[in-house]
Enzyme design. Sequence first.
Site, PDB file in Angstrom:
ATOM      1  N   LYS A  23      43.757  48.914  47.794  1.00 35.55           N
ATOM      2  CA  LYS A  23      43.112  48.643  46.508  1.00 35.55           C
ATOM      3  C   LYS A  23      41.676  49.140  46.509  1.00 35.55           C
ATOM      4  CE  LYS A  23      41.114  44.762  43.955  1.00 35.55           C
ATOM      5  NZ  LYS A  23      39.710  45.163  44.238  1.00 35.55           N
ATOM      6  N   ASN A  24      40.950  48.896  47.599  1.00 39.19           N
ATOM      7  CA  ASN A  24      39.537  49.259  47.660  1.00 39.19           C
ATOM      8  C   ASN A  24      39.314  50.749  47.842  1.00 39.19           C
ATOM      9  OD1 ASN A  24      38.731  46.602  47.334  1.00 39.19           O
ATOM     10  ND2 ASN A  24      38.616  46.195  49.529  1.00 39.19           N
ATOM     11  N   ARG A  93      35.566  44.804  38.918  1.00 39.71           N
ATOM     12  CA  ARG A  93      34.329  45.303  39.501  1.00 39.71           C
ATOM     13  C   ARG A  93      34.362  46.797  39.805  1.00 39.71           C
ATOM     14  NH1 ARG A  93      28.869  44.326  40.211  1.00 39.71           N
ATOM     15  NH2 ARG A  93      28.160  45.638  41.907  1.00 39.71           N
ATOM     16  N   ASP A 117      35.928  39.606  40.316  1.00 39.91           N
ATOM     17  CA  ASP A 117      36.030  38.325  41.000  1.00 39.91           C
ATOM     18  C   ASP A 117      34.734  37.525  40.932  1.00 39.91           C
ATOM     19  OD1 ASP A 117      38.639  38.714  41.804  1.00 39.91           O
ATOM     20  OD2 ASP A 117      38.059  39.759  43.637  1.00 39.91           O
ATOM     21  N   ASP A 305      36.344  40.190  52.720  1.00 39.37           N
ATOM     22  CA  ASP A 305      37.609  39.994  52.007  1.00 39.37           C
ATOM     23  C   ASP A 305      38.636  39.229  52.827  1.00 39.37           C
ATOM     24  OD1 ASP A 305      36.751  41.133  49.692  1.00 39.37           O
ATOM     25  OD2 ASP A 305      37.815  43.026  49.922  1.00 39.37           O
ATOM     26  N   ILE A 327      27.775  38.190  52.977  1.00 41.99           N
ATOM     27  CA  ILE A 327      27.884  39.231  51.948  1.00 41.99           C
ATOM     28  C   ILE A 327      27.787  38.639  50.543  1.00 41.99           C
ATOM     29  CG2 ILE A 327      29.206  41.221  51.159  1.00 41.99           C
ATOM     30  CD1 ILE A 327      28.376  41.389  54.098  1.00 41.99           C
TER      31      ILE A 327
END
Length: 422
Positions: A23-24, A93, A117, A305, A327
């Site tokens: 996904k990222n 995002r 998110d 994550d 983070i």
Amino acid sequence: MKDRFLVTGGAQLRGVVNVSGAKNSVLKLMAAALLAEGRTTLRNCPEILDVPYMKRVLEGLGCQVEINGDTVVIDTPAETSPNADFDAVRKFRASVCVLGPLTARCGRAVVALPGGDAIGSRPLDMHQSGLEKLGATTHIEHGAVVAQASKLRGANISLDFPSVGATENILTAAVLAEGTTVLDNAAREPEIFDLCEMLKQMGAKITGEGTSTITIEGVEKLHPTEHEVIGDRIVAGTWAYAAAMTQGDITVTGIAPRHLHLPLEKLKVAGAHVETYDRGFRVRMDQRPLAVDYQTLPFPGFPTDLQPMAIGISTVAQGTSVITENIFEARFRFVDELMRLGADATIDGHHVVMRGVTGLSSAPVWSSDIRAGAGLVLVALCADGVTEVHDVFHIDRGYPNFVENLQALGATIERVSTTDQF
């Protein structure tokens, strides 16, 4: 209508699960297709909600996008609109990653401040600063970031923090800038490497990807390409922690284990048996996990994550764990949901102290973001009775076939729809 999951605790997850594209990575690769006129084809794409969301963003900019299973085909016109659709952008995002390509290709970009998110503040200061050093002007206007440049020129740029998003936007702008850009303190995540590989296939001149210093020699024009998305290390890590938490045995394929080196090492310390292969790994746990401390850091540190999975395994571990979030400051909000299930937790600033318990009880819980939602499901698998997990659209944004994969591994989980409002 809102979907929810009904999760029955007590299963030991066993079997094989294959991980699809990250996904990222895929969303940033889709945005990079804006840099070249013509047809770009992406393979091994995950079937998640954010891919159609990005499709809508690109179509609003003038592209034609077709999704067929795990393949995404993007036809980019000779001229694209510089204005990203507000309603499409605010849903997630990663939409902000069109900022760099639009500025480079169109000389102007208007991108609404993105949604996504609820895990804390994620300002665009470094994105804007990087573009300004390349010669653009930027400002916030009517809820959007506006960037404009008649010509971008290479520059020496040093990030205050190795931001993944800022690294991506600077990269995708610098590839078409005049001259050489040196980006120091760049993000080193595997998804950055994947983006650089695709850009190089398109004709970009990039060296140092995967290190903290990336050098980009600008070119006049890029061409479209075909590219296979790397496996999703966060989804793979989720299955790894699921095996350990449920005292199960899961083999994960489709992922390079080196991308999960530290999370897998932490599982070994917790008592798991971990075997790695060229394109996968196996995690087997024969006992209640041992308590381990975690702190999130940029790659190659422990991924933020996977922090909910670290908290999840600490919930059922022997002993006390301290998890430190470096983070995102709001990522502990899902700990309140774990406490509904009987977790013993104390939050102190950006630390949470988890005292492992032997018994959890089912209760209704609510997802606040993609990874928190997955973490809640994993903990629910360790509770007695049936746990209702609400707002599971978050999970759908990041985990393809989540319910089906869990069922194949032996979990009792059901997706149902409800009109109730909470």
